[in-house]
Write a protein that holds these residues in place. Structure first.
Motif, mmCIF file in Angstrom:
data_model
loop_
_atom_site.group_PDB
_atom_site.id
_atom_site.type_symbol
_atom_site.label_atom_id
_atom_site.label_comp_id
_atom_site.label_asym_id
_atom_site.label_seq_id
_atom_site.Cartn_x
_atom_site.Cartn_y
_atom_site.Cartn_z
ATOM 1 N N UNK A 181 6.091 45.457 30.678
ATOM 2 C CA UNK A 181 5.013 44.197 30.334
ATOM 3 C C UNK A 181 5.051 43.422 31.746
ATOM 4 N N UNK A 182 3.495 42.714 31.626
ATOM 5 C CA UNK A 182 3.120 41.982 32.748
ATOM 6 C C UNK A 182 2.681 40.686 32.016
ATOM 7 N N UNK A 183 3.369 39.869 32.288
ATOM 8 C CA UNK A 183 3.006 38.236 31.452
ATOM 9 C C UNK A 183 1.740 37.833 32.279
ATOM 10 N N UNK A 184 0.901 37.224 31.201
ATOM 11 C CA UNK A 184 -0.494 36.771 31.727
ATOM 12 C C UNK A 184 -0.311 35.222 31.654
ATOM 13 N N UNK A 185 0.135 34.815 30.316
ATOM 14 C CA UNK A 185 0.454 33.255 30.200
ATOM 15 C C UNK A 185 1.553 33.172 29.371
ATOM 16 N N UNK A 186 1.797 32.022 28.500
ATOM 17 C CA UNK A 186 2.601 31.828 27.673
ATOM 18 C C UNK A 186 2.926 32.610 26.315
ATOM 19 N N UNK A 187 1.615 33.020 26.124
ATOM 20 C CA UNK A 187 1.556 33.772 24.681
ATOM 21 C C UNK A 187 0.590 34.862 24.899
ATOM 22 N N UNK A 188 0.443 35.461 25.917
ATOM 23 C CA UNK A 188 -0.301 36.861 26.076
ATOM 24 C C UNK A 188 0.315 37.521 27.173
ATOM 25 N N UNK A 242 1.404 37.315 18.101
ATOM 26 C CA UNK A 242 1.275 36.762 16.862
ATOM 27 C C UNK A 242 2.024 35.415 16.489
ATOM 28 N N UNK A 243 1.061 34.461 15.556
ATOM 29 C CA UNK A 243 1.922 33.491 15.168
ATOM 30 C C UNK A 243 2.088 32.399 15.841
ATOM 31 N N UNK A 244 1.896 32.220 17.218
ATOM 32 C CA UNK A 244 2.391 31.333 18.348
ATOM 33 C C UNK A 244 1.196 30.866 19.130
ATOM 34 N N UNK A 245 1.512 29.850 19.622
ATOM 35 C CA UNK A 245 0.484 29.220 20.603
ATOM 36 C C UNK A 245 1.309 28.155 21.619
ATOM 37 N N UNK A 246 1.093 28.801 22.809
ATOM 38 C CA UNK A 246 2.049 28.152 23.995
ATOM 39 C C UNK A 246 0.646 27.204 24.980
ATOM 40 N N UNK A 247 1.156 26.421 25.737
ATOM 41 C CA UNK A 247 0.549 25.633 26.507
ATOM 42 C C UNK A 247 -0.331 26.398 27.473
ATOM 43 N N UNK A 248 -1.524 25.885 27.666
ATOM 44 C CA UNK A 248 -2.438 26.656 28.640
ATOM 45 C C UNK A 248 -1.482 26.387 30.108
ATOM 46 N N UNK A 249 -2.003 27.502 31.128
ATOM 47 C CA UNK A 249 -1.379 27.353 32.142
ATOM 48 C C UNK A 249 -1.196 26.273 32.972
ATOM 49 N N UNK A 250 -2.204 25.440 33.069
ATOM 50 C CA UNK A 250 -2.235 24.218 33.803
ATOM 51 C C UNK A 250 -1.897 23.033 33.021
ATOM 52 N N UNK A 251 -1.539 23.385 31.807
ATOM 53 C CA UNK A 251 -1.453 22.158 31.015
ATOM 54 C C UNK A 251 -0.275 21.214 31.392
ATOM 55 N N UNK A 252 -0.285 20.000 31.514
ATOM 56 C CA UNK A 252 0.651 19.098 31.628
ATOM 57 C C UNK A 252 1.237 18.455 30.519
ATOM 58 N N UNK A 253 2.448 18.049 30.327
ATOM 59 C CA UNK A 253 2.781 17.526 29.230
ATOM 60 C C UNK A 253 3.913 16.293 29.514
ATOM 61 N N UNK A 255 2.809 24.672 30.708
ATOM 62 C CA UNK A 255 2.304 26.227 30.614
ATOM 63 C C UNK A 255 2.569 26.897 31.528
ATOM 64 N N UNK A 256 3.208 26.628 32.918
ATOM 65 C CA UNK A 256 3.907 27.305 33.888
ATOM 66 C C UNK A 256 5.354 27.696 33.345
ATOM 67 N N UNK A 293 6.665 26.837 22.821
ATOM 68 C CA UNK A 293 5.615 27.253 21.968
ATOM 69 C C UNK A 293 5.360 26.691 20.597
ATOM 70 N N UNK A 294 4.194 26.755 19.912
ATOM 71 C CA UNK A 294 4.099 26.341 18.349
ATOM 72 C C UNK A 294 4.206 27.437 17.768
ATOM 73 N N UNK A 295 4.681 27.202 16.320
ATOM 74 C CA UNK A 295 4.327 28.386 15.325
ATOM 75 C C UNK A 295 2.932 27.855 14.909
#
Length: 128
Positions: free
Chosen positions: A37-44, A55-66, A76-77, A126-128
């Motif tokens: 596997x090659x990781x693209x972002x936190x959920x793909x 499937x079933x999750x959502x991770x922050x976008x790459x540049x997303x700050x929390x 995201x990073x 990530x969130x369910x």
């Protein structure tokens, strides 16, 4: 009065074809892939060359700050880096039923016996 005689086999054949078409379109075939596997972002990721969305999750976008007490962190990073650690030097197996609007396989994936989506949720990335 004119009476039309319809062969009993013709309506049965038409009904059979309709049922066959409905069954084919309503039941998606599972798609299984495995490989590196090659990781693209936190959920793909890309597995054996196929684009996969976990499937079933959502991770922050790459540049997303929390927010973090006194500042912020690049969530995201962090999600991407953790997913990369989970799949590093391992065979990833994915099982999915369909595709998203971007043509990615929506799938549940495992590496080293771990469900990747569940692991990201447990780690708070990530969130369910």
């Amino acid at each position: 009065m004119k009476v039309e005689v319809v062969s009993a086999s013709r309506p049965a054949a038409v009904l059979g074809m309709c049922l066959l078409l409905l069954t084919h379109t309503a039941t998606a075939s599972p798609r299984h892939i495995a490989g590196t596997a090659r990781v693209i972002d936190g959920d793909s990721l890309s597995v054996a060359g196929a684009l996969v969305r976990l499937e079933g999750i959502d991770a922050p976008e790459l540049a997303q700050l929390c927010p973090l007490k006194g500042g912020s962190w690049r969530a995201g990073d962090a999600a991407r880096a953790h997913l990369a650690r989970l799949v590093s030097n391992k065979t990833v197996t994915c099982s999915g039923m369909g595709e998203d609007k971007y043509g990615r396989l929506i799938a549940s994936c495992r590496a080293n016996g771990r469900d990747l989506g569940s692991q990201l949720i447990r780690e708070g990335l990530a969130w369910a």
